[in-house]
Scaffold this motif. Sequence first.
Motif, PDB file in Angstrom:
ATOM      1  N   THR A 530       0.868  -1.176   0.000  1.00  0.00           N
ATOM      2  CA  THR A 530       0.000   0.000   0.000  1.00  0.00           C
ATOM      3  C   THR A 530       0.902   1.221   0.000  1.00  0.00           C
ATOM      4  OG1 THR A 530      -1.700  -1.183   1.262  1.00  0.00           O
ATOM      5  CG2 THR A 530      -1.838   1.216   1.188  1.00  0.00           C
ATOM      6  N   SER A 531       0.783   2.051  -1.044  1.00  0.00           N
ATOM      7  CA  SER A 531       1.654   3.217  -1.205  1.00  0.00           C
ATOM      8  C   SER A 531       1.190   4.344  -0.290  1.00  0.00           C
ATOM      9  CB  SER A 531       1.630   3.671  -2.661  1.00  0.00           C
ATOM     10  OG  SER A 531       0.346   4.187  -2.985  1.00  0.00           O
ATOM     11  N   PRO A 532       2.007   5.393  -0.142  1.00  0.00           N
ATOM     12  CA  PRO A 532       1.594   6.542   0.701  1.00  0.00           C
ATOM     13  C   PRO A 532       0.270   7.163   0.278  1.00  0.00           C
ATOM     14  CG  PRO A 532       3.937   6.658   0.226  1.00  0.00           C
ATOM     15  CD  PRO A 532       3.401   5.534  -0.600  1.00  0.00           C
ATOM     16  N   SER A 533      -0.070   7.065  -1.013  1.00  0.00           N
ATOM     17  CA  SER A 533      -1.336   7.641  -1.480  1.00  0.00           C
ATOM     18  C   SER A 533      -2.517   6.705  -1.246  1.00  0.00           C
ATOM     19  CB  SER A 533      -1.237   7.965  -2.975  1.00  0.00           C
ATOM     20  OG  SER A 533      -1.147   6.760  -3.745  1.00  0.00           O
ATOM     21  N   GLY A 534      -2.239   5.478  -0.774  1.00  0.00           N
ATOM     22  CA  GLY A 534      -3.308   4.524  -0.512  1.00  0.00           C
ATOM     23  C   GLY A 534      -3.531   3.506  -1.609  1.00  0.00           C
ATOM     24  N   ARG A 535      -2.737   3.573  -2.685  1.00  0.00           N
ATOM     25  CA  ARG A 535      -2.895   2.606  -3.783  1.00  0.00           C
ATOM     26  C   ARG A 535      -2.380   1.237  -3.352  1.00  0.00           C
ATOM     27  NH1 ARG A 535      -0.132   0.645  -8.429  1.00  0.00           N
ATOM     28  NH2 ARG A 535       1.802   1.675  -7.775  1.00  0.00           N
ATOM     29  N   GLU A 536      -3.206   0.207  -3.557  1.00  0.00           N
ATOM     30  CA  GLU A 536      -2.807  -1.157  -3.228  1.00  0.00           C
ATOM     31  C   GLU A 536      -2.413  -1.898  -4.508  1.00  0.00           C
ATOM     32  OE1 GLU A 536      -5.753  -3.239  -1.002  1.00  0.00           O
ATOM     33  OE2 GLU A 536      -5.499  -2.002   0.803  1.00  0.00           O
ATOM     34  N   PHE A 537      -1.293  -2.642  -4.442  1.00  0.00           N
ATOM     35  CA  PHE A 537      -0.846  -3.411  -5.603  1.00  0.00           C
ATOM     36  C   PHE A 537       0.060  -4.539  -5.123  1.00  0.00           C
ATOM     37  CE2 PHE A 537       2.229  -0.122  -4.784  1.00  0.00           C
ATOM     38  CZ  PHE A 537       3.470  -0.685  -5.046  1.00  0.00           C
ATOM     39  N   ASP A 538       0.248  -5.546  -5.986  1.00  0.00           N
ATOM     40  CA  ASP A 538       1.113  -6.678  -5.668  1.00  0.00           C
ATOM     41  C   ASP A 538       2.546  -6.341  -6.056  1.00  0.00           C
ATOM     42  OD1 ASP A 538      -0.864  -8.262  -4.641  1.00  0.00           O
ATOM     43  OD2 ASP A 538      -1.322  -9.250  -6.541  1.00  0.00           O
ATOM     44  N   GLY A 539       3.424  -6.380  -5.071  1.00  0.00           N
ATOM     45  CA  GLY A 539       4.838  -6.134  -5.344  1.00  0.00           C
ATOM     46  C   GLY A 539       5.546  -7.377  -5.838  1.00  0.00           C
ATOM     47  N   TYR A 540       5.057  -8.536  -5.412  1.00  0.00           N
ATOM     48  CA  TYR A 540       5.650  -9.809  -5.865  1.00  0.00           C
ATOM     49  C   TYR A 540       4.619 -10.907  -5.700  1.00  0.00           C
ATOM     50  CZ  TYR A 540       8.517 -14.006  -6.122  1.00  0.00           C
ATOM     51  OH  TYR A 540       9.020 -15.226  -6.477  1.00  0.00           O
ATOM     52  N   VAL A 541       4.538 -11.781  -6.698  1.00  0.00           N
ATOM     53  CA  VAL A 541       3.711 -12.979  -6.628  1.00  0.00           C
ATOM     54  C   VAL A 541       4.507 -14.108  -7.263  1.00  0.00           C
ATOM     55  CG1 VAL A 541       1.583 -14.119  -7.335  1.00  0.00           C
ATOM     56  CG2 VAL A 541       1.548 -11.683  -6.783  1.00  0.00           C
ATOM     57  N   GLY A 542       4.656 -15.210  -6.543  1.00  0.00           N
ATOM     58  CA  GLY A 542       5.401 -16.333  -7.101  1.00  0.00           C
ATOM     59  C   GLY A 542       5.476 -17.490  -6.129  1.00  0.00           C
ATOM     60  N   THR A 543       6.071 -18.584  -6.561  1.00  0.00           N
ATOM     61  CA  THR A 543       6.257 -19.778  -5.737  1.00  0.00           C
ATOM     62  C   THR A 543       7.716 -19.868  -5.331  1.00  0.00           C
ATOM     63  OG1 THR A 543       4.488 -20.945  -6.906  1.00  0.00           O
ATOM     64  CG2 THR A 543       6.014 -22.285  -5.617  1.00  0.00           C
ATOM     65  N   LEU A 544       7.966 -19.959  -4.020  1.00  0.00           N
ATOM     66  CA  LEU A 544       9.332 -20.028  -3.507  1.00  0.00           C
ATOM     67  C   LEU A 544       9.517 -21.280  -2.672  1.00  0.00           C
ATOM     68  CD1 LEU A 544       9.912 -16.310  -2.411  1.00  0.00           C
ATOM     69  CD2 LEU A 544      10.609 -17.407  -4.543  1.00  0.00           C
ATOM     70  N   ASP A 545      10.746 -21.769  -2.642  1.00  0.00           N
ATOM     71  CA  ASP A 545      11.084 -22.907  -1.799  1.00  0.00           C
ATOM     72  C   ASP A 545      11.615 -22.420  -0.460  1.00  0.00           C
ATOM     73  OD1 ASP A 545      10.302 -25.003  -3.383  1.00  0.00           O
ATOM     74  OD2 ASP A 545      12.190 -25.091  -4.478  1.00  0.00           O
ATOM     75  N   LYS A 546      11.780 -23.361   0.448  1.00  0.00           N
ATOM     76  CA  LYS A 546      12.229 -23.056   1.805  1.00  0.00           C
ATOM     77  C   LYS A 546      13.581 -22.348   1.780  1.00  0.00           C
ATOM     78  CE  LYS A 546      13.431 -25.452   6.081  1.00  0.00           C
ATOM     79  NZ  LYS A 546      13.505 -26.764   6.725  1.00  0.00           N
ATOM     80  N   GLY A 547      13.707 -21.297   2.588  1.00  0.00           N
ATOM     81  CA  GLY A 547      14.969 -20.581   2.677  1.00  0.00           C
ATOM     82  C   GLY A 547      14.753 -19.099   2.860  1.00  0.00           C
ATOM     83  N   THR A 548      15.857 -18.350   2.832  1.00  0.00           N
ATOM     84  CA  THR A 548      15.821 -16.896   2.960  1.00  0.00           C
ATOM     85  C   THR A 548      15.925 -16.280   1.565  1.00  0.00           C
ATOM     86  OG1 THR A 548      16.883 -17.044   5.126  1.00  0.00           O
ATOM     87  CG2 THR A 548      16.910 -14.894   4.020  1.00  0.00           C
ATOM     88  N   HIS A 549      14.994 -15.390   1.250  1.00  0.00           N
ATOM     89  CA  HIS A 549      14.940 -14.789  -0.083  1.00  0.00           C
ATOM     90  C   HIS A 549      14.973 -13.269   0.033  1.00  0.00           C
ATOM     91  CE1 HIS A 549      13.715 -18.628  -2.038  1.00  0.00           C
ATOM     92  NE2 HIS A 549      13.186 -18.861  -0.848  1.00  0.00           N
ATOM     93  N   ARG A 550      15.751 -12.653  -0.853  1.00  0.00           N
ATOM     94  CA  ARG A 550      15.789 -11.187  -0.936  1.00  0.00           C
ATOM     95  C   ARG A 550      15.073 -10.788  -2.218  1.00  0.00           C
ATOM     96  NH1 ARG A 550      19.364  -7.129  -2.951  1.00  0.00           N
ATOM     97  NH2 ARG A 550      19.428  -5.258  -1.626  1.00  0.00           N
ATOM     98  N   ILE A 551      13.977 -10.066  -2.093  1.00  0.00           N
ATOM     99  CA  ILE A 551      13.113  -9.745  -3.223  1.00  0.00           C
ATOM    100  C   ILE A 551      13.171  -8.247  -3.500  1.00  0.00           C
ATOM    101  CG2 ILE A 551      10.741  -9.795  -4.086  1.00  0.00           C
ATOM    102  CD1 ILE A 551      10.288 -12.242  -2.324  1.00  0.00           C
ATOM    103  N   GLU A 552      13.462  -7.919  -4.748  1.00  0.00           N
ATOM    104  CA  GLU A 552      13.507  -6.517  -5.159  1.00  0.00           C
ATOM    105  C   GLU A 552      12.081  -6.040  -5.478  1.00  0.00           C
ATOM    106  OE1 GLU A 552      16.183  -4.739  -5.035  1.00  0.00           O
ATOM    107  OE2 GLU A 552      17.515  -6.409  -4.544  1.00  0.00           O
ATOM    108  N   LEU A 553      11.716  -4.874  -4.943  1.00  0.00           N
ATOM    109  CA  LEU A 553      10.380  -4.315  -5.124  1.00  0.00           C
ATOM    110  C   LEU A 553      10.482  -2.932  -5.762  1.00  0.00           C
ATOM    111  CD1 LEU A 553       9.055  -5.184  -1.552  1.00  0.00           C
ATOM    112  CD2 LEU A 553       8.582  -6.461  -3.638  1.00  0.00           C
ATOM    113  N   SER A 554       9.438  -2.548  -6.468  1.00  0.00           N
ATOM    114  CA  SER A 554       9.420  -1.201  -7.056  1.00  0.00           C
ATOM    115  C   SER A 554       8.031  -0.597  -6.918  1.00  0.00           C
ATOM    116  CB  SER A 554       9.838  -1.250  -8.530  1.00  0.00           C
ATOM    117  OG  SER A 554       8.899  -1.982  -9.291  1.00  0.00           O
ATOM    118  N   SER A 555       7.986   0.719  -6.973  1.00  0.00           N
ATOM    119  CA  SER A 555       6.727   1.445  -6.852  1.00  0.00           C
ATOM    120  C   SER A 555       6.804   2.711  -7.706  1.00  0.00           C
ATOM    121  CB  SER A 555       6.457   1.794  -5.391  1.00  0.00           C
ATOM    122  OG  SER A 555       5.319   2.624  -5.265  1.00  0.00           O
ATOM    123  N   THR A 556       5.663   3.269  -8.001  1.00  0.00           N
ATOM    124  CA  THR A 556       5.636   4.543  -8.728  1.00  0.00           C
ATOM    125  C   THR A 556       5.706   5.727  -7.772  1.00  0.00           C
ATOM    126  OG1 THR A 556       3.221   4.511  -8.711  1.00  0.00           O
ATOM    127  CG2 THR A 556       4.324   3.570 -10.644  1.00  0.00           C
TER     128      THR A 556
END
Length: 580
Positions: A530-556
């Motif tokens: 949820t952005s500062p303006s209140g817009r809701e969107f999916d930053g990441y959707v996917g299937t991951l296996d067990k472990g620690t993951h670092r996911i890059e996210l972006s916004s407008t």
Amino acid sequence: MIGRVIAGRYEVQAVVGTGGMAVVYRAWDRQSSRMVAIKVLRPEFEQDQEFVRRFSREAEAAAKMSHENIVNLLDVGKEDNLRYIVMEYIDGKTLKDLIRQQGRIPADQAVRMAIRTLAAVDHAHKNGIVHRDIKPQNILVDQKGTVKVADFGIARLKTAQTTRIDDKQNSALGSVHYFSPEQASGEVADEKSDLYSMGVVLYEMLTGEVPFDGDTAVSVALKHVSEEPRSMRSLNGSISRGLDEVVGRALSKDADKRYQTAAEFAGDLRKALTRPKGGFVTYPLTKEEQEKLREQKRRLLLKRKKRLRLMSRISAAAVGLAVKDAGFKPSAEYAYSEDAPKGQVIRQSVAAGSRRKQGTGILLTVSAGSQWVFFEDMRGRTLDDARNALIELGVPEERISLGYVASDQPPGAVAGQMPEPGWITRETDVQLIVSAETVKMPTLTGLTLEGAKALAEANGLIVQEVQEGYSADAPAGTVIAQSIAPDAPVAVGSGITLTISQSRETMYYPAASYTMVVPLDQIEVRLELTSPSGREFDGYVGTLDKGTHRIELSSTEQGLHTLREYLDGVLMAETKVMFE
């Protein structure tokens, strides 16, 4: 001790916990400029070899592990006659304190905390460590709600240790309210003992009570061995039937009937959130039960085959001859029947006693036997053996599919099956999940798509899907995320998904990274923003296996965003992320 500086760097500030053999202090680490926790062996036990051995064992166990849900070891030492262990300091409270304050933990929150705790237990087990003292007092909860398992003081590494119950002092090696039946009987505790204790912890979280209580340690231990716990629903009617069934299996007296791994336990807990009516918990058959059932099925199958061959020859052949003799032209179709044995005619297209011209065709419907067969537990059997057993049951070969996974089973052996063991129809699609040869997942991030594909193929892996994403610093066309974490064991032939950095052209998108822990394999992950303006969107959707993951996210938009982490559709965490 307060004010003392240990090893020239740890300035002791306050007592934060006491136990039978040690005292835990909060201290300031002058060297790293951070708060730490120091566990110090009590002076009266310095000459007691058993306590010194247990204290050293805790340090050894902690040194073998590094996990987000385990209190991490930082240092170990001895100064003069002072033995100490330095650990990360958790600013929070114990789960026991939380239960005392709230009485009961809401089911959704309790399950999320249990899944995280089981992830820590699973990590310990895979490193050859059995905790043997899982209890709310040894589970810490920080200010953000993150759970951390602590106190491996009586953990078993390689050699077996027996359990001691001393009723005179009303104390025990371990905590009697959370004992497994085998611990209460003085037997060796293994991984399934930890899972029983975790079942007790979850029972207490949900009801506010332990399943067994008594005036003495021995009386409580005997109840673990001989009595069945009350249903949680009798204490808290809001608990779902599915959750009650999961905890019920975890508290099985017979270790072979319990969950066999922490991952299996966590998997059923996730099901309980989406299937509250239950009905999905299954109990494994013991080896003796499996062998007995297999022998019964083998004898029944042989007997039935002999009978059906005879019936088929007598009924279908005799009816066919009779119809021909009557001047009809017979043809046959086959249909399943729960009443008529295989080969017996169950219907005819021309009613008995009817008169027709000679040579009239007649359709005979012949029983193909029952459509129901018993799908045995195929795990551990070779692929050929399991496939032949299914074909012998009458399951068409085209209904049998294969899947491959990395597992503890030898390559080529069946590691899992769908559906689970039980009665199925011959038309059921069956999948045998086979243990495959494994490789370590290579690091593909930072490579071009062509380079990543080449490296994946060189390791016997297949790039099945490529999707685009945004990265603040990665060059366009390079891999910024992969569906399987680097160094994770993965079956040869597995498909992977790559996320490629999309060209930004002249537009700048604020970006951030998010590090998350996935407790089990093949988890559907969704990061909702949820952005500062209140817009809701999916930053990441996917299937991951067990472990620690670092996911890059972006916004407008720049600024502080709210991030919600969903695992298999269940909200697991909510936090703030700054996009710059």
